[in-house]
Design an enzyme around this catalytic site. Structure first.
Site, PDB file in Angstrom:
ATOM      1  N   ASP A 125      -2.137  -2.071  24.805  1.00 55.65           N
ATOM      2  CA  ASP A 125      -0.952  -2.896  24.888  1.00 55.65           C
ATOM      3  C   ASP A 125      -0.030  -2.234  25.915  1.00 55.65           C
ATOM      4  O   ASP A 125      -0.172  -1.046  26.212  1.00 55.65           O
ATOM      5  CB  ASP A 125      -0.277  -2.967  23.521  1.00 55.65           C
ATOM      6  CG  ASP A 125       0.988  -3.797  23.526  1.00 55.65           C
ATOM      7  OD1 ASP A 125       0.999  -4.855  24.181  1.00 55.65           O
ATOM      8  OD2 ASP A 125       1.968  -3.377  22.889  1.00 55.65           O
ATOM      9  N   ASP A 143       3.895  -2.949  26.366  1.00 55.22           N
ATOM     10  CA  ASP A 143       5.251  -2.673  25.910  1.00 55.22           C
ATOM     11  C   ASP A 143       5.229  -1.771  24.675  1.00 55.22           C
ATOM     12  O   ASP A 143       4.668  -2.133  23.640  1.00 55.22           O
ATOM     13  CB  ASP A 143       5.968  -3.980  25.565  1.00 55.22           C
ATOM     14  CG  ASP A 143       6.061  -4.918  26.748  1.00 55.22           C
ATOM     15  OD1 ASP A 143       5.947  -4.442  27.895  1.00 55.22           O
ATOM     16  OD2 ASP A 143       6.243  -6.131  26.546  1.00 55.22           O
ATOM     17  N   ARG A 174       6.260 -14.783  23.804  1.00 56.44           N
ATOM     18  CA  ARG A 174       7.708 -14.967  23.819  1.00 56.44           C
ATOM     19  C   ARG A 174       8.182 -16.162  22.984  1.00 56.44           C
ATOM     20  O   ARG A 174       9.084 -16.030  22.159  1.00 56.44           O
ATOM     21  CB  ARG A 174       8.185 -15.126  25.261  1.00 56.44           C
ATOM     22  CG  ARG A 174       9.698 -15.147  25.407  1.00 56.44           C
ATOM     23  CD  ARG A 174      10.106 -15.616  26.793  1.00 56.44           C
ATOM     24  NE  ARG A 174       9.232 -15.055  27.816  1.00 56.44           N
ATOM     25  CZ  ARG A 174       8.923 -15.681  28.942  1.00 56.44           C
ATOM     26  NH1 ARG A 174       9.407 -16.882  29.192  1.00 56.44           N
ATOM     27  NH2 ARG A 174       8.132 -15.118  29.838  1.00 56.44           N
ATOM     28  N   SER A 207       2.999 -10.245  27.058  1.00 56.10           N
ATOM     29  CA  SER A 207       4.094 -10.468  27.994  1.00 56.10           C
ATOM     30  C   SER A 207       3.624 -11.139  29.280  1.00 56.10           C
ATOM     31  O   SER A 207       2.590 -10.778  29.844  1.00 56.10           O
ATOM     32  CB  SER A 207       4.755  -9.132  28.338  1.00 56.10           C
ATOM     33  OG  SER A 207       5.736  -9.315  29.342  1.00 56.10           O
ATOM     34  N   ASN A 225       5.437 -10.723  31.793  1.00 53.02           N
ATOM     35  CA  ASN A 225       6.038  -9.806  32.758  1.00 53.02           C
ATOM     36  C   ASN A 225       5.204  -8.553  32.980  1.00 53.02           C
ATOM     37  O   ASN A 225       5.683  -7.598  33.590  1.00 53.02           O
ATOM     38  CB  ASN A 225       7.437  -9.391  32.268  1.00 53.02           C
ATOM     39  CG  ASN A 225       8.388 -10.560  32.180  1.00 53.02           C
ATOM     40  OD1 ASN A 225       8.597 -11.274  33.152  1.00 53.02           O
ATOM     41  ND2 ASN A 225       8.952 -10.780  31.005  1.00 53.02           N
ATOM     42  N   ASP A 239       1.257  -0.622  19.386  1.00 53.50           N
ATOM     43  CA  ASP A 239       2.418  -0.155  18.626  1.00 53.50           C
ATOM     44  C   ASP A 239       2.969  -1.216  17.698  1.00 53.50           C
ATOM     45  O   ASP A 239       3.867  -0.938  16.908  1.00 53.50           O
ATOM     46  CB  ASP A 239       3.541   0.302  19.567  1.00 53.50           C
ATOM     47  CG  ASP A 239       4.210  -0.863  20.280  1.00 53.50           C
ATOM     48  OD1 ASP A 239       5.450  -0.919  20.286  1.00 53.50           O
ATOM     49  OD2 ASP A 239       3.492  -1.723  20.818  1.00 53.50           O
TER      50      ASP A 239
END
Length: 236
Positions: free
Chosen positions: A18, A20, A57, A132, A134, A190
């Site tokens: 992952d 983020d 999101r 994400s 992003n 996480d």
């Protein structure tokens, strides 16, 4: 049973990370942006971990609003940033995130950077699997865009119609594109939704990195074992 004391990176054929909160502390930027977005709803860090962390999101928007008993129409993905639809809120959050990223930049966690160096030295391929949209600009901002053989992010997931975490779709695609068997592949996460995805995909090991979710919570949702930082596994 594998645990942190017996784990060795070299026992596996590939690693799926992952982004983020695992490679970069973008969770802090995301949380700041979500906090600004939902300031009128008495938003807390616990809300981020419970309703938003690891989810795509717009799913995060729906999940948080549901926790407050609020329903909004989905709207359209190209809605202007605003607060009258799920899409408008999601797009407003994305604009806030990009403003903070451009202003403040991002650096990888030192333990994660060292882990990527270790994998590269041993010729173990790695991928990013992130909800994400992003992910690419974040990796570019962190100087890491060249370090991953495969990137499966929210853009790829939307194009292919993949289910978001806790479904294992993104991780299974990451393993496929990396050319590795899930049964010989490590997932590093996480978020509770992420470790659940690793378990659902029957990966060899799902490492939970505790950035606030809690060891017991990550274990309960599917982590094989949990560390506070990847530097604990650098000898592996």
């Amino acid at each position: 049973m594998t645990d942190a004391s017996t784990f060795r990176w070299g026992d596996h054929d590939g690693v799926l990370f992952d982004l983020d909160g695992v490679i970069t502390p973008t969770a802090e930027i995301h949380e700041h942006a979500w906090g600004e977005l939902f300031a009128a709803y008495d938003y807390t860090e616990a809300d981020y971990l419970r309703y938003i962390d690891g989810r795509p999101r717009y799913d995060g928007v729906r999940s948080f609003l549901a926790s407050r008993g609020v329903e909004l129409p989905d709207g359209h993905l190209d809605d202007a940033p605003g607060d009258d639809t799920v899409s408008a809120l999601g797009n407003r959050k994305n604009a806030l995130f990009n403003e903070i990223l451009e202003r403040d930049g991002i650096a990888p966690y030192p333990g994660s950077q060292a882990t990527l160096d270790l994998l590269a030295a041993r010729g173990i391929p790695s991928a990013i699997v992130s909800s994400s949209k992003n992910a690419v600009p974040v990796l570019e901002a962190a100087g890491l865009s060249h370090r991953f053989d495969v990137i499966v992010d929210g853009v790829v997931a939307a194009d292919l119609g993949l289910n978001g975490k806790p479904a294992p779709d993104g991780y299974l695609l990451g393993a496929q594109r990396l050319g590795v068997d899930p049964a010989r592949t490590v997932v590093v996460e996480d978020a509770t939704s992420g470790v659940a995805a690793g378990r659902a995909g029957a990966f060899a090991v799902t490492i939970g990195v505790d950035r606030g979710a809690g060891h017991d919570t990550l274990l309960a949702h599917g982590a094989t074992f949990v560390v506070d930082d990847l530097d604990e596994l650098l000898e592996g």
